[in-house]
Design a protein around this motif. Structure first.
Motif, mmCIF file in Angstrom:
data_model
loop_
_atom_site.group_PDB
_atom_site.id
_atom_site.type_symbol
_atom_site.label_atom_id
_atom_site.label_comp_id
_atom_site.label_asym_id
_atom_site.label_seq_id
_atom_site.Cartn_x
_atom_site.Cartn_y
_atom_site.Cartn_z
ATOM 1 N N ALA A 68 -11.477 13.591 4.704
ATOM 2 C CA ALA A 68 -12.089 14.430 3.663
ATOM 3 C C ALA A 68 -11.693 15.892 3.849
ATOM 4 N N ASP A 69 -11.727 16.380 5.080
ATOM 5 C CA ASP A 69 -11.322 17.765 5.360
ATOM 6 C C ASP A 69 -9.867 18.004 4.968
ATOM 7 N N ALA A 70 -9.008 17.071 5.329
ATOM 8 C CA ALA A 70 -7.578 17.218 5.035
ATOM 9 C C ALA A 70 -7.330 17.208 3.525
ATOM 10 N N ILE A 71 -7.993 16.320 2.815
ATOM 11 C CA ILE A 71 -7.839 16.260 1.358
ATOM 12 C C ILE A 71 -8.334 17.559 0.738
ATOM 13 N N ARG A 72 -9.475 18.045 1.190
ATOM 14 C CA ARG A 72 -10.046 19.278 0.641
ATOM 15 C C ARG A 72 -9.159 20.494 0.927
ATOM 16 N N LEU A 80 -7.927 5.528 -4.731
ATOM 17 C CA LEU A 80 -7.291 5.315 -3.439
ATOM 18 C C LEU A 80 -8.330 4.728 -2.503
ATOM 19 N N LEU A 81 -8.075 3.526 -1.993
ATOM 20 C CA LEU A 81 -8.974 2.856 -1.053
ATOM 21 C C LEU A 81 -8.443 3.064 0.354
ATOM 22 N N VAL A 82 -9.324 3.477 1.274
ATOM 23 C CA VAL A 82 -8.894 3.748 2.645
ATOM 24 C C VAL A 82 -9.824 3.025 3.609
ATOM 25 N N ASP A 83 -9.255 2.092 4.368
ATOM 26 C CA ASP A 83 -10.044 1.338 5.347
ATOM 27 C C ASP A 83 -9.069 0.673 6.306
ATOM 28 N N ASP A 84 -9.429 0.617 7.580
ATOM 29 C CA ASP A 84 -8.561 -0.030 8.556
ATOM 30 C C ASP A 84 -8.783 -1.544 8.620
ATOM 31 N N ALA A 85 -9.724 -2.062 7.844
ATOM 32 C CA ALA A 85 -9.999 -3.502 7.807
ATOM 33 C C ALA A 85 -9.431 -4.090 6.508
ATOM 34 N N PRO A 86 -8.375 -4.892 6.603
ATOM 35 C CA PRO A 86 -7.744 -5.447 5.402
ATOM 36 C C PRO A 86 -8.712 -6.209 4.488
ATOM 37 N N MET A 87 -9.655 -6.927 5.040
ATOM 38 C CA MET A 87 -10.593 -7.678 4.209
ATOM 39 C C MET A 87 -11.464 -6.739 3.377
ATOM 40 N N LYS A 138 -2.109 7.284 6.462
ATOM 41 C CA LYS A 138 -1.410 6.670 5.330
ATOM 42 C C LYS A 138 -1.966 7.210 4.013
ATOM 43 N N ALA A 139 -3.264 7.410 3.943
ATOM 44 C CA ALA A 139 -3.882 7.961 2.732
ATOM 45 C C ALA A 139 -3.328 9.347 2.430
ATOM 46 N N LEU A 140 -3.211 10.186 3.440
ATOM 47 C CA LEU A 140 -2.668 11.532 3.235
ATOM 48 C C LEU A 140 -1.208 11.473 2.802
ATOM 49 N N GLU A 141 -0.463 10.564 3.392
ATOM 50 C CA GLU A 141 0.938 10.379 3.003
ATOM 51 C C GLU A 141 1.030 9.989 1.520
ATOM 52 N N ILE A 142 0.183 9.083 1.096
ATOM 53 C CA ILE A 142 0.165 8.654 -0.305
ATOM 54 C C ILE A 142 -0.206 9.821 -1.208
ATOM 55 N N LEU A 143 -1.270 10.560 -0.859
ATOM 56 C CA LEU A 143 -1.730 11.674 -1.700
ATOM 57 C C LEU A 143 -0.722 12.815 -1.783
ATOM 58 N N ARG A 144 0.054 12.996 -0.737
ATOM 59 C CA ARG A 144 1.060 14.067 -0.772
ATOM 60 C C ARG A 144 2.195 13.737 -1.737
ATOM 61 N N SER A 145 2.438 12.459 -1.963
ATOM 62 C CA SER A 145 3.534 12.075 -2.859
ATOM 63 C C SER A 145 3.049 11.633 -4.239
ATOM 64 N N SER A 160 0.839 -1.187 0.000
ATOM 65 C CA SER A 160 0.000 0.000 0.000
ATOM 66 C C SER A 160 0.876 1.239 0.000
ATOM 67 N N GLY A 161 0.475 2.212 -0.826
ATOM 68 C CA GLY A 161 1.218 3.452 -0.904
ATOM 69 C C GLY A 161 2.307 3.423 -1.962
ATOM 70 N N GLU A 162 2.570 2.270 -2.536
ATOM 71 C CA GLU A 162 3.618 2.190 -3.551
ATOM 72 C C GLU A 162 3.161 2.930 -4.798
#
Length: 155
Positions: free
Chosen positions: A94-98, A34-41, A65-72, A18-20
């Motif tokens: 959502a607030d952070a992305i916006r 970008l899929l964001v969820d704390d449940a791997p399944m 982790k999602a924000l880290e991915i989006l920043r790069s 994830s994040g690669e």
């Protein structure tokens, strides 16, 4: 505490951490989410459905982790995010992305049957109820008037 690494299969069937970042750029022939969820399944199920729609996905096991991915790597058409995650929940994400991309499409995914009354639904472009179905995913795109740019079309 070290966060566990979630692995997701890439479209080509290889395993991708994830994040690669991928070498590909967005094109009309290829969508990327970008899929964001704390449940791997949940991530694996969503990824399998998106693969059937020929949509590439990258997984993040937390809002941080999602924000880290989006920043790069901002080469995503949209994001599907769980609402109820520890530390950074879907609303905070959502607030952070916006804060750095006001037009980026963020879709809440929730099992909460009273979803619209238990969080700020206006922060999201759409809400997908769990369990997510292939039919629900397919119907979501026209509802958002989504083009391959990943941006909402201004009327």
């Amino acid at each position: 505490m070290k966060q566990k690494e979630i692995r997701c299969e890439s479209r080509e069937g290889e395993m991708a951490v994830s994040g690669e970042q991928t070498a590909s750029r967005l094109s009309p022939e290829r969508q990327r989410v970008l899929l964001v969820d704390d449940a791997p399944m949940n991530l694996k199920v969503l990824q399998a459905m998106l693969r059937k729609l020929n949509i590439e996905s990258v997984c993040a096991e937390s809002g941080e982790k999602a924000l880290e991915i989006l920043r790069s790597d901002q080469n995503f058409n949209f994001s599907l995010t769980d609402l109820w995650m520890p530390r950074t929940d879907g609303e905070q994400l959502a607030d952070a992305i916006r804060s750095f991309d006001r037009k980026f499409i963020v879709i809440a995914v929730t099992a909460d049957t009273e979803a619209k009354n238990s969080f700020a639904a206006e922060k999201f472009d759409d809400i997908l109820p769990k369990p997510v179905t292939l039919e629900a995913l397919t119907k979501m795109f026209p509802r958002l008037n989504m083009q391959f740019t990943g941006k909402r079309q201004e009327s």
